[in-house]
Design a protein around this motif. Structure first.
Motif, PDB file in Angstrom:
ATOM      1  N   ASP A 206     -10.151  -1.360   4.107  1.00 44.55           N
ATOM      2  CA  ASP A 206      -9.300  -0.813   3.049  1.00 44.55           C
ATOM      3  C   ASP A 206      -7.938  -1.487   2.999  1.00 44.55           C
ATOM      4  O   ASP A 206      -7.208  -1.345   2.019  1.00 44.55           O
ATOM      5  CB  ASP A 206      -9.114   0.695   3.269  1.00 44.55           C
ATOM      6  CG  ASP A 206     -10.429   1.444   3.075  1.00 44.55           C
ATOM      7  OD1 ASP A 206     -10.954   1.428   1.949  1.00 44.55           O
ATOM      8  OD2 ASP A 206     -10.940   2.007   4.058  1.00 44.55           O
ATOM      9  N   GLY A 207      -7.598  -2.207   4.053  1.00 45.77           N
ATOM     10  CA  GLY A 207      -6.318  -2.898   4.069  1.00 45.77           C
ATOM     11  C   GLY A 207      -6.098  -3.584   5.396  1.00 45.77           C
ATOM     12  O   GLY A 207      -7.020  -3.736   6.201  1.00 45.77           O
TER      13      GLY A 207
ATOM     14  N   HIS B 235     -11.488  -4.978  -0.819  1.00 39.32           N
ATOM     15  CA  HIS B 235     -12.196  -4.390   0.325  1.00 39.32           C
ATOM     16  C   HIS B 235     -12.984  -5.449   1.100  1.00 39.32           C
ATOM     17  O   HIS B 235     -14.172  -5.288   1.397  1.00 39.32           O
ATOM     18  CB  HIS B 235     -13.102  -3.248  -0.139  1.00 39.32           C
ATOM     19  CG  HIS B 235     -12.336  -2.115  -0.756  1.00 39.32           C
ATOM     20  ND1 HIS B 235     -11.606  -1.210  -0.002  1.00 39.32           N
ATOM     21  CD2 HIS B 235     -12.142  -1.770  -2.054  1.00 39.32           C
ATOM     22  CE1 HIS B 235     -11.024  -0.335  -0.811  1.00 39.32           C
ATOM     23  NE2 HIS B 235     -11.323  -0.663  -2.057  1.00 39.32           N
TER      24      HIS B 235
ATOM     25  N   ASP C 255      -0.766  -3.643   4.103  1.00 41.92           N
ATOM     26  CA  ASP C 255      -1.190  -4.025   2.751  1.00 41.92           C
ATOM     27  C   ASP C 255      -2.508  -3.367   2.389  1.00 41.92           C
ATOM     28  O   ASP C 255      -3.417  -3.287   3.233  1.00 41.92           O
ATOM     29  CB  ASP C 255      -1.364  -5.541   2.655  1.00 41.92           C
ATOM     30  CG  ASP C 255      -0.045  -6.276   2.703  1.00 41.92           C
ATOM     31  OD1 ASP C 255       0.772  -6.101   1.784  1.00 41.92           O
ATOM     32  OD2 ASP C 255       0.175  -7.027   3.672  1.00 41.92           O
ATOM     33  N   TYR C 256      -2.618  -2.946   1.151  1.00 42.05           N
ATOM     34  CA  TYR C 256      -3.874  -2.431   0.615  1.00 42.05           C
ATOM     35  C   TYR C 256      -4.715  -3.599   0.119  1.00 42.05           C
ATOM     36  O   TYR C 256      -4.203  -4.520  -0.521  1.00 42.05           O
ATOM     37  CB  TYR C 256      -3.592  -1.457  -0.529  1.00 42.05           C
ATOM     38  CG  TYR C 256      -4.834  -0.947  -1.221  1.00 42.05           C
ATOM     39  CD1 TYR C 256      -5.700  -0.072  -0.571  1.00 42.05           C
ATOM     40  CD2 TYR C 256      -5.136  -1.336  -2.524  1.00 42.05           C
ATOM     41  CE1 TYR C 256      -6.837   0.402  -1.212  1.00 42.05           C
ATOM     42  CE2 TYR C 256      -6.266  -0.860  -3.169  1.00 42.05           C
ATOM     43  CZ  TYR C 256      -7.122   0.003  -2.503  1.00 42.05           C
ATOM     44  OH  TYR C 256      -8.239   0.458  -3.137  1.00 42.05           O
ATOM     45  N   ASP C 257      -6.005  -3.593   0.421  1.00 40.62           N
ATOM     46  CA  ASP C 257      -6.915  -4.660   0.004  1.00 40.62           C
ATOM     47  C   ASP C 257      -7.839  -4.123  -1.086  1.00 40.62           C
ATOM     48  O   ASP C 257      -8.828  -3.448  -0.797  1.00 40.62           O
ATOM     49  CB  ASP C 257      -7.729  -5.145   1.214  1.00 40.62           C
ATOM     50  CG  ASP C 257      -8.653  -6.305   0.887  1.00 40.62           C
ATOM     51  OD1 ASP C 257      -8.700  -6.717  -0.295  1.00 40.62           O
ATOM     52  OD2 ASP C 257      -9.336  -6.795   1.803  1.00 40.62           O
ATOM     53  N   SER C 258      -7.523  -4.433  -2.340  1.00 50.14           N
ATOM     54  CA  SER C 258      -8.315  -3.911  -3.459  1.00 50.14           C
ATOM     55  C   SER C 258      -9.713  -4.513  -3.504  1.00 50.14           C
ATOM     56  O   SER C 258     -10.636  -3.931  -4.094  1.00 50.14           O
ATOM     57  CB  SER C 258      -7.595  -4.178  -4.786  1.00 50.14           C
ATOM     58  OG  SER C 258      -7.443  -5.581  -5.004  1.00 50.14           O
TER      59      SER C 258
ATOM     60  N   ASN D 192     -10.045   3.535   6.146  1.00 48.68           N
ATOM     61  CA  ASN D 192      -9.714   4.934   5.897  1.00 48.68           C
ATOM     62  C   ASN D 192     -10.744   5.871   6.534  1.00 48.68           C
ATOM     63  O   ASN D 192     -11.875   5.465   6.817  1.00 48.68           O
ATOM     64  CB  ASN D 192      -9.642   5.188   4.389  1.00 48.68           C
ATOM     65  CG  ASN D 192      -8.387   4.625   3.769  1.00 48.68           C
ATOM     66  OD1 ASN D 192      -7.345   4.531   4.414  1.00 48.68           O
ATOM     67  ND2 ASN D 192      -8.473   4.238   2.488  1.00 48.68           N
TER      68      ASN D 192
ATOM     69  N   GLY E   8       0.803  -1.207   0.000  1.00 52.49           N
ATOM     70  CA  GLY E   8       0.000   0.000   0.000  1.00 52.49           C
ATOM     71  C   GLY E   8       0.837   1.259   0.000  1.00 52.49           C
ATOM     72  O   GLY E   8       2.058   1.229   0.169  1.00 52.49           O
TER      73      GLY E   8
ATOM     74  N   LEU F 282      -4.807   4.894   3.421  1.00 54.60           N
ATOM     75  CA  LEU F 282      -4.126   3.766   2.786  1.00 54.60           C
ATOM     76  C   LEU F 282      -4.735   3.561   1.403  1.00 54.60           C
ATOM     77  O   LEU F 282      -5.952   3.404   1.254  1.00 54.60           O
ATOM     78  CB  LEU F 282      -4.281   2.504   3.631  1.00 54.60           C
ATOM     79  CG  LEU F 282      -3.742   1.206   3.028  1.00 54.60           C
ATOM     80  CD1 LEU F 282      -2.234   1.301   2.789  1.00 54.60           C
ATOM     81  CD2 LEU F 282      -4.067   0.022   3.927  1.00 54.60           C
ATOM     82  N   GLY F 283      -3.883   3.588   0.385  1.00 47.49           N
ATOM     83  CA  GLY F 283      -4.352   3.398  -0.988  1.00 47.49           C
ATOM     84  C   GLY F 283      -3.441   2.442  -1.739  1.00 47.49           C
ATOM     85  O   GLY F 283      -2.452   1.936  -1.193  1.00 47.49           O
ATOM     86  N   PRO F 284      -3.740   2.182  -2.992  1.00 47.60           N
ATOM     87  CA  PRO F 284      -2.927   1.264  -3.803  1.00 47.60           C
ATOM     88  C   PRO F 284      -1.566   1.849  -4.149  1.00 47.60           C
ATOM     89  O   PRO F 284      -1.342   3.044  -4.004  1.00 47.60           O
ATOM     90  CB  PRO F 284      -3.786   1.055  -5.047  1.00 47.60           C
ATOM     91  CG  PRO F 284      -4.628   2.288  -5.150  1.00 47.60           C
ATOM     92  CD  PRO F 284      -4.884   2.715  -3.732  1.00 47.60           C
TER      93      PRO F 284
END
Length: 227
Positions: A124-125, A119, A114-117, A170, A29, A225-227
């Motif tokens: 969000d992660g 969701h 870690d980012y969780d795409s 987030n 992330g 937290l983003g990609p």
């Protein structure tokens, strides 16, 4: 079968603590604050009570703490996670006594965000502490008047291959654990620490539950937290 109570570190619970989870939905992330990548300290504080629970040979033990704070460090890419401080205060148990919790051997290193795409469960992660982790040693000293025990010392750690994972939300996530709180949050939901030493009557594991607010330290700014 034995067991112990609830905690919560964001770690903090934010517990910046952390290692990765595998799976296509997870990726390293990017942590930002005010629109810019953020590397530095974070602070996780409890939103509501934190609990530590387990099953002793004597019966169920449930510890409830009214205060919890975890201080951690992370890099903006989610690596280099380190848990630097842990404080649990106002802890009582369901056997009429008090519980004192102390994290030994700090800082705890090894882990990441870690980012969780996908969701998963609206998160969000994740923040993950790797396991096994020989450094982790959480000491609990309990007074249990209902059982006539003036002091019982128990130590817990991460001795299995199952990591300790904290769900991250987030600030703008409408499904975060405490929607009325405007900041980013972390959630511990039954994550377990394993008994490593102490009184033979201690629970074999300690299950931790709690919600946390996660912000920069110092400053108290929001983190995303983003990609």
């Amino acid at each position: 079968m034995r067991k112990l109570g609830k905690i919560a570190i964001p770690l903090i619970g934010s517990t910046a603590l952390l290692i990765g989870m595998t799976g296509s939905a997870f990726a390293s992330g990017t942590i930002t604050s005010g629109g810019s990548p953020y590397t530095g300290n974070v602070l996780a504080t409890n939103l509501g009570n934190v609990t530590l629970s387990g099953l002793s040979s004597l019966g169920s033990i449930i510890n409830t703490c009214t205060g919890a704070s975890l201080g951690a460090y992370t890099k903006s890419d989610g690596t280099g996670g380190q848990l630097n401080s842990v404080s649990l205060t106002g802890c009582t148990n369901n056997r009429g006594g008090t519980t004192t919790v102390t994290a030994l051997n700090l800082p705890y290193t090894g882990g990441h965000v870690d980012y969780d795409s996908a969701h998963t469960s609206n998160r969000d992660g994740t923040i993950t502490i790797n396991a096994p982790n020989a450094s982790v040693d959480v000491k609990a000293i309990l007074t249990l008047p209902a059982w006539g025990i003036s002091s019982m010392e128990c130590h817990y750690g991460l001795t299995t291959s199952t990591p300790l994972t904290i769900n991250v939300y987030n600030p703008t996530n409408a499904n975060k654990p405490v929607p009325s709180n405007s900041h980013g949050q972390g959630k511990l939901a039954g994550q377990a620490l394993q008994f490593i030493s102490g009184d033979s009557r201690c629970p074999a594991s300690a299950s931790a539950n709690g919600n946390f607010q996660i912000v920069t330290d110092p400053g108290g700014a929001d983190l995303t937290l983003g990609p």
